[in-house]
Scaffold this active site. Structure first.
Site, mmCIF file in Angstrom:
data_model
loop_
_atom_site.group_PDB
_atom_site.id
_atom_site.type_symbol
_atom_site.label_atom_id
_atom_site.label_comp_id
_atom_site.label_asym_id
_atom_site.label_seq_id
_atom_site.Cartn_x
_atom_site.Cartn_y
_atom_site.Cartn_z
ATOM 1 N N THR A 125 43.653 44.515 31.065
ATOM 2 C CA THR A 125 42.189 44.584 31.013
ATOM 3 C C THR A 125 41.732 45.852 30.295
ATOM 4 O O THR A 125 42.465 46.857 30.293
ATOM 5 C CB THR A 125 41.596 44.556 32.443
ATOM 6 O OG1 THR A 125 40.235 44.995 32.399
ATOM 7 C CG2 THR A 125 42.336 45.484 33.406
ATOM 8 N N ASP A 126 40.535 45.811 29.741
ATOM 9 C CA ASP A 126 39.996 47.033 29.105
ATOM 10 C C ASP A 126 39.735 48.125 30.146
ATOM 11 O O ASP A 126 39.581 49.294 29.794
ATOM 12 C CB ASP A 126 38.712 46.720 28.309
ATOM 13 C CG ASP A 126 37.528 46.276 29.158
ATOM 14 O OD1 ASP A 126 37.703 45.960 30.354
ATOM 15 O OD2 ASP A 126 36.397 46.238 28.616
ATOM 16 N N GLU A 127 39.702 47.738 31.428
ATOM 17 C CA GLU A 127 39.392 48.736 32.471
ATOM 18 C C GLU A 127 40.508 49.754 32.651
ATOM 19 O O GLU A 127 40.303 50.792 33.271
ATOM 20 C CB GLU A 127 39.060 48.030 33.797
ATOM 21 C CG GLU A 127 37.865 47.116 33.636
ATOM 22 C CD GLU A 127 37.281 46.589 34.934
ATOM 23 O OE1 GLU A 127 37.409 47.255 35.967
ATOM 24 O OE2 GLU A 127 36.688 45.503 34.886
ATOM 25 N N TYR A 149 41.663 48.688 41.469
ATOM 26 C CA TYR A 149 41.924 47.495 40.644
ATOM 27 C C TYR A 149 42.496 47.897 39.290
ATOM 28 O O TYR A 149 43.571 47.451 38.895
ATOM 29 C CB TYR A 149 40.629 46.682 40.447
ATOM 30 C CG TYR A 149 40.704 45.715 39.277
ATOM 31 C CD1 TYR A 149 41.590 44.638 39.295
ATOM 32 C CD2 TYR A 149 39.917 45.891 38.132
ATOM 33 C CE1 TYR A 149 41.681 43.761 38.215
ATOM 34 C CE2 TYR A 149 40.001 45.023 37.050
ATOM 35 C CZ TYR A 149 40.884 43.963 37.096
ATOM 36 O OH TYR A 149 40.976 43.102 36.020
ATOM 37 N N LYS A 153 46.260 47.367 37.610
ATOM 38 C CA LYS A 153 46.453 46.649 36.344
ATOM 39 C C LYS A 153 47.163 47.534 35.316
ATOM 40 O O LYS A 153 47.982 47.053 34.529
ATOM 41 C CB LYS A 153 45.093 46.191 35.777
ATOM 42 C CG LYS A 153 44.404 45.097 36.559
ATOM 43 C CD LYS A 153 45.158 43.783 36.589
ATOM 44 C CE LYS A 153 45.237 43.099 35.243
ATOM 45 N NZ LYS A 153 45.893 41.757 35.352
HETATM 46 P P1 NAD Z 1 40.205 35.399 39.380
HETATM 47 O O1 NAD Z 1 40.101 36.317 40.541
HETATM 48 O O2 NAD Z 1 39.112 34.428 39.104
HETATM 49 O O3 NAD Z 1 41.540 34.531 39.512
HETATM 50 C C1 NAD Z 1 42.742 35.060 39.956
HETATM 51 C C2 NAD Z 1 43.667 33.899 40.318
HETATM 52 O O4 NAD Z 1 44.938 34.459 40.707
HETATM 53 C C3 NAD Z 1 43.177 33.065 41.504
HETATM 54 O O5 NAD Z 1 43.319 31.698 41.209
HETATM 55 C C4 NAD Z 1 44.090 33.467 42.648
HETATM 56 O O6 NAD Z 1 44.300 32.452 43.595
HETATM 57 C C5 NAD Z 1 45.363 33.825 41.894
HETATM 58 N N1 NAD Z 1 46.219 34.752 42.638
HETATM 59 C C6 NAD Z 1 45.848 35.900 43.262
HETATM 60 N N2 NAD Z 1 46.913 36.487 43.852
HETATM 61 C C7 NAD Z 1 47.992 35.693 43.562
HETATM 62 C C8 NAD Z 1 49.364 35.770 43.865
HETATM 63 N N3 NAD Z 1 49.866 36.770 44.590
HETATM 64 N N4 NAD Z 1 50.187 34.797 43.406
HETATM 65 C C9 NAD Z 1 49.696 33.757 42.686
HETATM 66 N N5 NAD Z 1 48.398 33.634 42.373
HETATM 67 C C10 NAD Z 1 47.554 34.588 42.799
HETATM 68 O O7 NAD Z 1 40.474 36.339 38.130
HETATM 69 P P2 NAD Z 1 40.045 36.165 36.601
HETATM 70 O O8 NAD Z 1 38.718 36.775 36.406
HETATM 71 O O9 NAD Z 1 40.309 34.778 36.178
HETATM 72 O O10 NAD Z 1 41.096 37.141 35.904
HETATM 73 C C11 NAD Z 1 42.363 36.650 35.511
HETATM 74 C C12 NAD Z 1 43.159 37.778 34.896
HETATM 75 O O11 NAD Z 1 42.475 38.324 33.774
HETATM 76 C C13 NAD Z 1 43.402 38.952 35.854
HETATM 77 O O12 NAD Z 1 44.707 39.413 35.628
HETATM 78 C C14 NAD Z 1 42.390 39.999 35.414
HETATM 79 O O13 NAD Z 1 42.841 41.298 35.686
HETATM 80 C C15 NAD Z 1 42.317 39.729 33.918
HETATM 81 N N6 NAD Z 1 41.051 40.080 33.258
HETATM 82 C C16 NAD Z 1 39.878 39.585 33.746
HETATM 83 C C17 NAD Z 1 38.680 39.883 33.100
HETATM 84 C C18 NAD Z 1 37.374 39.315 33.598
HETATM 85 O O14 NAD Z 1 36.327 39.643 33.034
HETATM 86 N N7 NAD Z 1 37.354 38.446 34.578
HETATM 87 C C19 NAD Z 1 38.702 40.696 31.969
HETATM 88 C C20 NAD Z 1 39.933 41.192 31.485
HETATM 89 C C21 NAD Z 1 41.098 40.861 32.144
HETATM 90 P P1 TYD Z 2 31.710 43.078 37.628
HETATM 91 O O1 TYD Z 2 31.288 41.696 37.235
HETATM 92 O O2 TYD Z 2 32.165 43.323 39.006
HETATM 93 O O3 TYD Z 2 32.831 43.501 36.559
HETATM 94 P P2 TYD Z 2 33.536 44.951 36.341
HETATM 95 O O4 TYD Z 2 33.050 45.920 37.328
HETATM 96 O O5 TYD Z 2 34.971 44.620 36.536
HETATM 97 O O6 TYD Z 2 33.168 45.332 34.957
HETATM 98 O O7 TYD Z 2 30.514 44.081 37.316
HETATM 99 C C1 TYD Z 2 29.967 44.206 36.016
HETATM 100 C C2 TYD Z 2 28.915 45.302 36.068
HETATM 101 O O8 TYD Z 2 27.844 44.873 36.907
HETATM 102 C C3 TYD Z 2 29.422 46.600 36.676
HETATM 103 O O9 TYD Z 2 28.819 47.697 35.995
HETATM 104 C C4 TYD Z 2 28.939 46.551 38.103
HETATM 105 C C5 TYD Z 2 27.645 45.773 37.989
HETATM 106 N N1 TYD Z 2 27.298 44.970 39.180
HETATM 107 C C6 TYD Z 2 26.046 45.138 39.792
HETATM 108 O O10 TYD Z 2 25.221 45.936 39.373
HETATM 109 N N2 TYD Z 2 25.778 44.367 40.899
HETATM 110 C C7 TYD Z 2 26.666 43.475 41.404
HETATM 111 O O11 TYD Z 2 26.367 42.816 42.433
HETATM 112 C C8 TYD Z 2 27.931 43.316 40.751
HETATM 113 C C9 TYD Z 2 28.950 42.340 41.264
HETATM 114 C C10 TYD Z 2 28.195 44.077 39.622
#
Ligand code: NAD
Ligand code: TYD
Length: 335
Positions: A125-127, A149, A153
Site C-alpha cells: 500500500t502507499d501507506e 496497519y 504492511k
Molecule cells: P478488505 O478488508 O476489504 O478485504 C480483506 C479480505 O482478506 C477479506 O475478505 C478477509 O476476509 C480476508 N482476510 C483477512 N484476514 C485473513 C486471513 N488471515 N486469511 C485469509 N483471508 C483473510 O481489504 P481490501 O480493501 O480489499 O484490501 C485488500 C488488500 O489491498 C490489502 O492487502 C490492503 O492492504 C491492500 N490495499 C488496499 C487499499 C484500499 O484502498 N482498500 C489500497 C492499497 C492497498
Molecule cells: P479510510 O477510508 O479509512 O482510508 P485510509 O485511512 O486508509 O486512507 O480513510 C480515508 C480518509 O478519510 C482518512 O484521511 C480518514 C478519513 N475518514 C474520516 O474523516 N471519517 C471516517 O469516518 C473515515 C472512515 C475516514
C-alpha cells in the site's frame, strides 16, 4: 491452464480482482480464492462467480501453513490481498494486523518458495511511506509507516522483497493508493459516507477534513496488478495511483451534492490518532512501462455512487451487529 491463488478474494479489492480475471481470461485460467471470511469477507461479492467450474473457494487462514502448503503445489500465480485493512481498527486492536498482514504473508511466501511459483504478487500500500506534505513518494524512498496497519504492511512488503533477494522467488510488490468502487466494506471513507448519507445519518469527518488521499477506481487497480504480472520485473516495487488527490472534505461535498443531501449531515469528530496528512505516490515507473488508469475520477465516482444506491441490500445488512458495536467503542459514539 494457469492457476491463480487469490488470497482475500472475498474482500473488496480481491473480489473485484476475481471478477476482473474472469472477465479478461474466461475459462482459460483457474482461480482459487483462499479467504478466512473475517467481518470484511463476503461471499455475496462473488455470487455470480460461484458456479464457474474453474473457480474454487476455500475458507481458511493464510496463517495456516498446513492448509497453504496443501494448496501451493497446484498454484502458478499468487496474489496476496488477504489482510486486515482498516486503519481505525488497527489503532484499537493491532494484534490481527500483525498476525495476518505479516505472519500470513510469511506463510504464503515460504510455501511459494518450497513449492515454486511463476509469480508472487504482494499487494502492499502507499501507506507504507507515511505522510508527505509536498511532492510524491518514489519507490526508492524510505518507508515511515505511522499506523499499526501500515507498519504491518511495510513488514510484509520488505519480507516479500527479501524472498526475492535471498531465494530468487519471483516477487513483485505493488503500492497502491486509496481504492473506491463496488463491494467496499462500509467502514472506509467513501462507502461509509455514501451509505450514511443515503440513510440521512451524520458523516463523521475526522479533524479538519483537510487530509488528502489519492483515489483510484478499484477496476484500474485490478488492471494494474494484471499488467504488472505481464510486464513487471521480479524484485521490483511499483507504485499505483489514480492521480486524483482530494481532501476528505471535497469527497464529502461531492457525495452530498451527488445524492442531493444537506450540508448539515457533515459532522466534525475528534481526529484519528496519528492521522497521516497526505498520501501521494509518483507513478512514473509503471507509466513508463505503458500502464495508466482507464477511468476518470468523475465517471467512476458516479458509477460507484450509483452502485451503492442500487445495492442497498448488499450494505444494509453489513451495518448491524458487530459493525455497530465497533463504532460505538471507537470514534463514532455520537452516531
Ligand atoms: P478488505 O478488508 O476489504 O478485504 C480483506 C479480505 O482478506 C477479506 O475478505 C478477509 O476476509 C480476508 N482476510 C483477512 N484476514 C485473513 C486471513 N488471515 N486469511 C485469509 N483471508 C483473510 O481489504 P481490501 O480493501 O480489499 O484490501 C485488500 C488488500 O489491498 C490489502 O492487502 C490492503 O492492504 C491492500 N490495499 C488496499 C487499499 C484500499 O484502498 N482498500 C489500497 C492499497 C492497498
Ligand atoms: P479510510 O477510508 O479509512 O482510508 P485510509 O485511512 O486508509 O486512507 O480513510 C480515508 C480518509 O478519510 C482518512 O484521511 C480518514 C478519513 N475518514 C474520516 O474523516 N471519517 C471516517 O469516518 C473515515 C472512515 C475516514
Amino acid at each position: 491452464m494457469k492457476t491463480w491463488l487469490v488470497t482475500g478474494g472475498a474482500g473488496f479489492i480481491g473480489s473485484n480482482f476475481i471478477h476482473f480475471l474472469f472477465e479478461k481470461y474466461g475459462d482459460t485460467i483457474r482461480v482459487v480464492n483462499l479467504d478466512k471470511l473475517t467481518y470484511a469477507g463476503n461471499l455475496e461479492n462473488l455470487a455470480d462467480i460461484v458456479r464457474q467450474p474453474n473457480y474454487e473457494f476455500i475458507q481458511g487462514d493464510i496463517c495456516d501453513a498446513a492448509l497453504v502448503n496443501s494448496l501451493m503445489p497446484k498454484v502458478d500465480i499468487v496474489v496476496n490481498f488477504a489482510a486486515e485493512s482498516h486503519v481505525d481498527r488497527s489503532i484499537g486492536a493491532p494484534d490481527d494486523f500483525i498476525k495476518t498482514d505479516i505472519y500470513g504473508a510469511f506463510v504464503l511466501l515460504e510455501a511459494a518458495r518450497m513449492h515454486g511459483v511463476e509469480k508472487f504478487i504482494q499487494i502492499s500500500t502507499d501507506e507504507v511511506y507515511g505522510s508527505i506534505l509536498d511532492g510524491s513518494f518514489k519507490e526508492t524512498d524510505i518507508l515511515e509507516p505511522s499506523s499499526p496497519y501500515s507498519a504491518s504492511k511495510a513488514g510484509a512488503d520488505r519480507l516479500a522483497f527479501s524472498y526475492y533477494v535471498t531465494y530468487k522467488l519471483p516477487v513483485i510488490i505493488t503500492r497502491c493508493s486509496n481504492n473506491y468502487g463496488p463491494y467496499q466494506y462500509p467502514e472506509k471513507l467513501i462507502p461509509l459516507f455514501v451509505t450514511n448519507a443515503l440513510e440521512n445519518k451524520a458523516l463523521p469527518i475526522y479533524g479538519d477534513g483537510r487530509n488528502i488521499r489519492d483515489w483510484i477506481y478499484v477496476k484500474d487497480h485490478c488492471d494494474a496488478v494484471d499488467f504488472l504480472f505481464h510486464h513487471g520485473q521480479n524484485g521490483q516495487v511499483y507504485n499505483i495511483g489514480g492521480g486524483n488527490e482530494r481532501m476528505n472534505i471535497e469527497i464529502t461535498d461531492l457525495i452530498l451534492k451527488h445524492l442531493n443531501k444537506p450540508d448539515s449531515l457533515k459532522t466534525y469528530v475528534p481526529d484519528r490518532l496519528g492521522h497521516d496528512r497526505r498520501y501521494s505516490v509518483d507513478t512514473q515507473k509503471i507509466r513508463q512501462l505503458g500502464w495508466k488508469p482507464k477511468h476518470t475520477f468523475e465517471q467512476a465516482m458516479a458509477q460507484t455512487l450509483k452502485w451503492y444506491m442500487e445495492n442497498k441490500r448488499w450494505w444494509e445488512k453489513l451495518k448491524t451487529g458487530e459493525y455497530l458495536e465497533f463504532y460505538k467503542q471507537n470514534y463514532k459514539k455520537e452516531l
